[in-house]
Each structure stands twice: as C-alpha cells, then as structure tokens.
Design an enzyme around this catalytic site. Sequence first.
Site, PDB file in Angstrom:
ATOM      1  CD  GLN A 135     -10.755   3.710  12.079  1.00 33.89           C
ATOM      2  OE1 GLN A 135     -11.389   4.494  12.782  1.00 33.89           O
ATOM      3  NE2 GLN A 135     -10.085   4.099  11.019  1.00 33.89           N
ATOM      4  NE  ARG A 192      -8.135  -2.186   3.229  1.00 34.41           N
ATOM      5  CZ  ARG A 192      -8.228  -0.876   3.495  1.00 34.41           C
ATOM      6  NH1 ARG A 192      -8.183   0.003   2.512  1.00 34.41           N
ATOM      7  NH2 ARG A 192      -8.352  -0.456   4.745  1.00 34.41           N
ATOM      8  CD  GLN A 204     -13.631   1.098   9.594  1.00 33.49           C
ATOM      9  OE1 GLN A 204     -14.773   1.501   9.441  1.00 33.49           O
ATOM     10  NE2 GLN A 204     -12.578   1.827   9.309  1.00 33.49           N
ATOM     11  CG  ASP A 205      -9.799  -1.376  11.861  1.00 37.49           C
ATOM     12  OD1 ASP A 205     -10.013  -1.818  10.726  1.00 37.49           O
ATOM     13  OD2 ASP A 205      -9.134  -0.350  12.060  1.00 37.49           O
ATOM     14  CG  ASP A 262      -8.652  -3.055   6.812  1.00 38.64           C
ATOM     15  OD1 ASP A 262      -8.644  -3.714   5.761  1.00 38.64           O
ATOM     16  OD2 ASP A 262      -8.456  -1.825   6.839  1.00 38.64           O
TER      17      ASP A 262
END
Length: 359
Positions: free
Chosen positions: A178, A278, A200-201, A222
């Site tokens: 992340q 999600r 990611q993130d 995400d």
Amino acid sequence: MIPTLFLLVLLLQSAISSSTRNESNHMMVLEKSYLNWMKQMSSMTHSQFNKAKNKLKPCLIITVNIKAKKGDFVTIQKAIDSLPLINLCRVVIFIHPGKYREKVEIPPTKAYITLEGAGADNTIIEWDDTADRKSTNGKPLGTFGSATIAINSAYFIAKNITFKNKAPLQPSRAQGKQAVALRISGDTAAFIGCKFIGTQDTLYDHLGRHYFKNCYIEGSVDFVFGNGLSLYSGCHLHAITNSYGALTAQKRDSMLEETGFSFINCKVTGSGALYLGRAWGSFSRVIFAYTYMDKIITSRGWYDWGDKNREMTVFFGQYKCSGPGANFGGRVKWSRELTQQEAKPFISLSFIDGYEWLS
C-alpha cells in the site's frame, strides 16, 4: 480561551506522539479520539459543528521555491513548521513549479492552511514509501504512515498541485505494498484541480467532510479508500491495473455513521477489470451519479469483501450513469439503480454540509 476543537487536537497530537506501538494501534488512537469528538459535537445532522465557519481571506501569504533564495522557504514542510502551533487564520502557501521530494505532515492544530501550486503538472510533491517500509523505530510504516502528505487539520485547501507516491506498481493486493499519495484526516477540506498519483491505496479519504472538484485520481486497487464523508465533483478516476482492481473501499462500519463517497459528473477510464467498490466496512456507502464509465467496469460492479452478510447492509448505487461500463443489467442484486428521490441526498453540496464551509 482556546476553542474546544484545538484543545481536542492538542490532546490528540500528544496521544499520537506518545504512541510507539505498531501502525494499527497508532491509527486506532487517532480514529477513536476523532470519532469520540464527532459524537460529542454532533447535532441531529452529520455536522460536527453547530455551524462550520471557514476563513477564506488570507492573513498571511508565504512562498516556497525549490530554488534557494527565490522564495521564503525551499521545502513545504519548513513553511508549515514556521506557522504558530495553533493557527487561527487563513495562511496561503504558494508553491512555485518544481518536483518537491519530501514527506509533508500538517498537524491537527494548524488549521486554515491553503497549499496552492502553479498548476498540477508543474507543482509536484512526491515520495515513495510503502506500508512495509521500516520507520525510524524499526517497525513498518503501515498504510497510515506511507502517505507522501498527511493532513490532520481542519479547513485545509489545496489547489493545482500533484500529490504523488512513486512506489512502483505491484501485483493486485500485494501484501505491504500500500502506497498512499495523500491522507486527509482533517474535517472540512477542499481539493481543487489537484492530481493524486499512485497505485495501491492512492487517496486515503480517512475521516471528515471533504470536497474534491475537477481532480484526477490514478491507481490500481482501492485507490479511493477510508471513512470520509466526501463529494467528488467532475473528477477523472483512472485505473492502471492489468488484472483485477477496485476503485473504492469505503469503511462505514455502522448505520449510525453518516459517512460515504459520492461521485457526481465524473468519468472512469483505464485498464484491467475494475470494481466500482469493495465493501471494506459492513455498512459501506458509495454512489455514482451522472458518471461516464468505460468498459473496464466489471458487469457485477461491486464486491462484498468476501462477507455475504455485508450484502444486506451496504449501500452501493448508481444514478443516470453512462458509457459501456454503466450497464446495470449485470450488477449484483444487492446494489441499486437509484430513483431521483433516492439519489437526491447524495448529489449536492448539502451531502457534506458544503454550503456552510465552502463559501
């Protein structure tokens, strides 16, 4: 007398500073203190104040220039550090063109800060931390600590800046990779014409009411996540995964929490196969309205985080979206094609009490 908000954030800052445990405990201190304050300050609506009172007229303008002697400071963090511990008036920090390689943190007591760049393609703040990188105490930074810039104060504004985490793209959902470009944990924040670049993130929309207008957000999994109450207006969301990814992971854990993400007049493009969201939280809430969706959106649209029980409690919806990825026919049965009446609370500034603090 110091206002209640600043007494709280002073205590909160002290609690955070004294925490030497791992990242999950570090985040728990911040989140618990912040949410307790929200509970104490709330009225019958989700407003955390009786009325949010912004200050838009600057009392001070300072400049940052990567070239020595061309501005008041050569780093953004030094400009922020120069302000009083408790800042009570609007300070505009103008950041000249350049790539500013630094981690930046704005503490809870320094409210009313504006960071203004010379265009998102010209003013770039970048770093490359990941969650598994070790901090100075030898422990992993965690997702919370990986942010290139972390904002903990109220009434923050950013204009025309790129916030970037340069960590390389990893396989989807790689452990410890992340890499947050920006974390916003302060209430009543606005981002205008900004870019958030990561994998990611990317954008940790952690806590508080936030407004994103005409922004560009890029990531893989995400890449908008957290438990903020946020309105995204006219934003471009771009996926860079070649496998499965997810645009949002919203963490509302109780029906009593008035949080959620609303995307209005946005567009979603990119590569790979993308879920709209999600269900990170059991009561996760995300809606898309008047949004163009490219063919990368999976027909199912949404994922329950592997927990069938969440299908009964989440609120995932679309309203008058367009494009090849917007077809509602194949969507999971527990998502919604909203009626005008159902969509109405989510598609104006009142969703985030914006008429109180954005003007």
